[in-house]
Design a protein around this motif. Structure first.
Motif, PDB file in Angstrom:
ATOM      1  N   GLN A  24       7.627 116.714 -23.839  1.00 34.61           N
ATOM      2  CA  GLN A  24       8.567 115.358 -24.052  1.00 34.61           C
ATOM      3  C   GLN A  24       9.904 116.217 -24.241  1.00 34.61           C
ATOM      4  O   GLN A  24      10.896 115.436 -23.553  1.00 34.61           O
ATOM      5  CB  GLN A  24       8.194 115.354 -25.655  1.00 34.61           C
ATOM      6  N   ASP A  25       9.986 117.437 -24.583  1.00 39.87           N
ATOM      7  CA  ASP A  25      11.584 118.244 -24.257  1.00 39.87           C
ATOM      8  C   ASP A  25      12.038 118.094 -23.162  1.00 39.87           C
ATOM      9  O   ASP A  25      13.141 117.910 -22.935  1.00 39.87           O
ATOM     10  CB  ASP A  25      11.592 119.491 -25.142  1.00 39.87           C
ATOM     11  N   ARG A  26      11.113 118.235 -21.986  1.00 42.15           N
ATOM     12  CA  ARG A  26      11.543 118.623 -20.463  1.00 42.15           C
ATOM     13  C   ARG A  26      11.499 117.120 -20.053  1.00 42.15           C
ATOM     14  O   ARG A  26      11.790 117.010 -18.695  1.00 42.15           O
ATOM     15  CB  ARG A  26      10.434 119.092 -19.956  1.00 42.15           C
ATOM     16  N   GLU A  27      11.432 116.004 -20.735  1.00 41.70           N
ATOM     17  CA  GLU A  27      11.364 114.509 -20.443  1.00 41.70           C
ATOM     18  C   GLU A  27      10.185 114.289 -19.249  1.00 41.70           C
ATOM     19  O   GLU A  27      10.642 113.338 -18.489  1.00 41.70           O
ATOM     20  CB  GLU A  27      12.784 114.114 -19.883  1.00 41.70           C
ATOM     21  N   LEU A  28       9.376 114.841 -19.486  1.00 37.58           N
ATOM     22  CA  LEU A  28       8.124 114.626 -18.473  1.00 37.58           C
ATOM     23  C   LEU A  28       7.162 113.391 -18.995  1.00 37.58           C
ATOM     24  O   LEU A  28       6.558 112.629 -18.425  1.00 37.58           O
ATOM     25  CB  LEU A  28       7.472 115.866 -18.123  1.00 37.58           C
ATOM     26  N   LEU A  29       7.338 113.319 -20.495  1.00 39.55           N
ATOM     27  CA  LEU A  29       6.296 112.490 -21.121  1.00 39.55           C
ATOM     28  C   LEU A  29       7.340 111.606 -21.964  1.00 39.55           C
ATOM     29  O   LEU A  29       8.048 112.098 -22.777  1.00 39.55           O
ATOM     30  CB  LEU A  29       5.350 113.260 -21.897  1.00 39.55           C
ATOM     31  N   ALA A  30       7.013 110.352 -22.047  1.00 38.92           N
ATOM     32  CA  ALA A  30       7.821 109.353 -22.601  1.00 38.92           C
ATOM     33  C   ALA A  30       7.486 109.594 -24.266  1.00 38.92           C
ATOM     34  O   ALA A  30       6.513 109.967 -24.587  1.00 38.92           O
ATOM     35  CB  ALA A  30       7.471 107.969 -22.256  1.00 38.92           C
ATOM     36  N   PRO A  31       8.954 109.327 -25.094  1.00 36.38           N
ATOM     37  CA  PRO A  31       8.467 109.414 -26.334  1.00 36.38           C
ATOM     38  C   PRO A  31       7.392 108.462 -26.999  1.00 36.38           C
ATOM     39  O   PRO A  31       7.226 107.335 -26.373  1.00 36.38           O
ATOM     40  CB  PRO A  31      10.157 109.211 -27.073  1.00 36.38           C
ATOM     41  N   PRO A  32       6.972 108.859 -28.076  1.00 36.50           N
ATOM     42  CA  PRO A  32       5.967 107.801 -28.847  1.00 36.50           C
ATOM     43  C   PRO A  32       6.733 106.707 -29.420  1.00 36.50           C
ATOM     44  O   PRO A  32       7.850 106.567 -29.641  1.00 36.50           O
ATOM     45  CB  PRO A  32       5.249 108.794 -29.752  1.00 36.50           C
TER      46      PRO A  32
END
Length: 250
Positions: A24-32
């Motif tokens: 998430q911090d690397r912006e690979l995974l969208a925020p919940p």
């Protein structure tokens, strides 16, 4: 659609909560999605997380993964055209998880629902814990286990079979998908990333994989069942036929 807290999401994907936060911090995974102070993830997050883990296992760096995901989300975006999760077969093509209260599990498995068997089912992903209840990601798999137990097969043996089935299915699926990777994607080079013009072709290849795997495995299992049931049960069938003939005086 299934909902996950961060620890549930990490467990379902086979990774750690720390890794989920890193992605998430690397912006690979969208925020919940936020519900008050609770972070809620969905099937799209799980599919994306599995894709990230697969790419990391293949040796891609964070920067390369982000570049590919950003490409999918721009211009000729695969996410806009098909949706990344739909393209990988994660949307609309799998079973819907079912909530299974504890009293229902007791009804199904009785005294065999021991703490050890529950832990084994959780470890295998046959069940997932959600608060006071459990969730069956694949209700069909749970029902198959129930039918085996109804036939007097011990639950522990049914769970051991589930583990072996998953192992072998993963192996065969990886072989099948690996053929597509080898002959369709790998010839383009290890550093190849689809350009805007190539995205529709890439999307088409990926979108075909899930139904292809399902079709091939379903057909193979059907053929195997037709061969192996008479083969394994043959002596019993013959003995029963002979007994019937003897009782009839034939």
């Amino acid at each position: 659609m299934a909902e996950y807290r961060i620890d549930d999401l990490a467990r379902a994907a086979g990774t750690s909560v720390r890794n989920v936060r890193v992605y998430q911090d690397r912006e690979l995974l969208a925020p919940p999605i936020r519900r008050g102070r609770t972070a809620i993830y969905g099937d799209a997050h799980l599919s994306r997380l599995r894709l990230i883990l697969n790419m990391l296992d293949r040796g891609y760096a964070f920067a390369q993964i982000k570049e590919m995901l950003d490409a999918w989300q721009s211009g000729h975006s695969l996410a806009d055209v098909l949706g990344l999760e739909q393209a990988t077969g994660a949307a609309g093509s799998h079973e819907q998880p079912a909530v299974v209260p504890m009293n229902e599990l007791v009804r199904m498995f009785g005294t065999q629902l021991t703490p050890a068997n529950i832990r084994r089912a959780l470890d295998l992903g046959v069940l997932e814990r959600r608060g006071a209840h459990f969730v069956a990601p694949s209700p069909k798999l749970l029902d198959a286990g129930y039918e085996l137990v109804k036939l007097d097969v011990p639950l522990s043996e049914a769970l051991a079979l589930a583990a072996e089935l998953q192992k072998e299915t993963d192996r065969v699926t990886a072989m099948l998908v690996g053929l597509v990777r080898k002959y369709v994607l790998d010839p383009k080079g290890d550093d190849w990333l689809p350009s805007g013009d190539e995205l529709p072709v890439f999307a088409d290849v990926i979108s075909r994989l899930h139904p292809l795997v399902m079709s091939a495995l379903s057909a193979a299992v059907d053929r195997s069942a037709r061969r192996m049931i008479p083969q394994v049960m043959g002596d019993r069938l013959i003995a029963m036929a002979e007994r019937v003939r003897a009782e009839r005086g034939e």
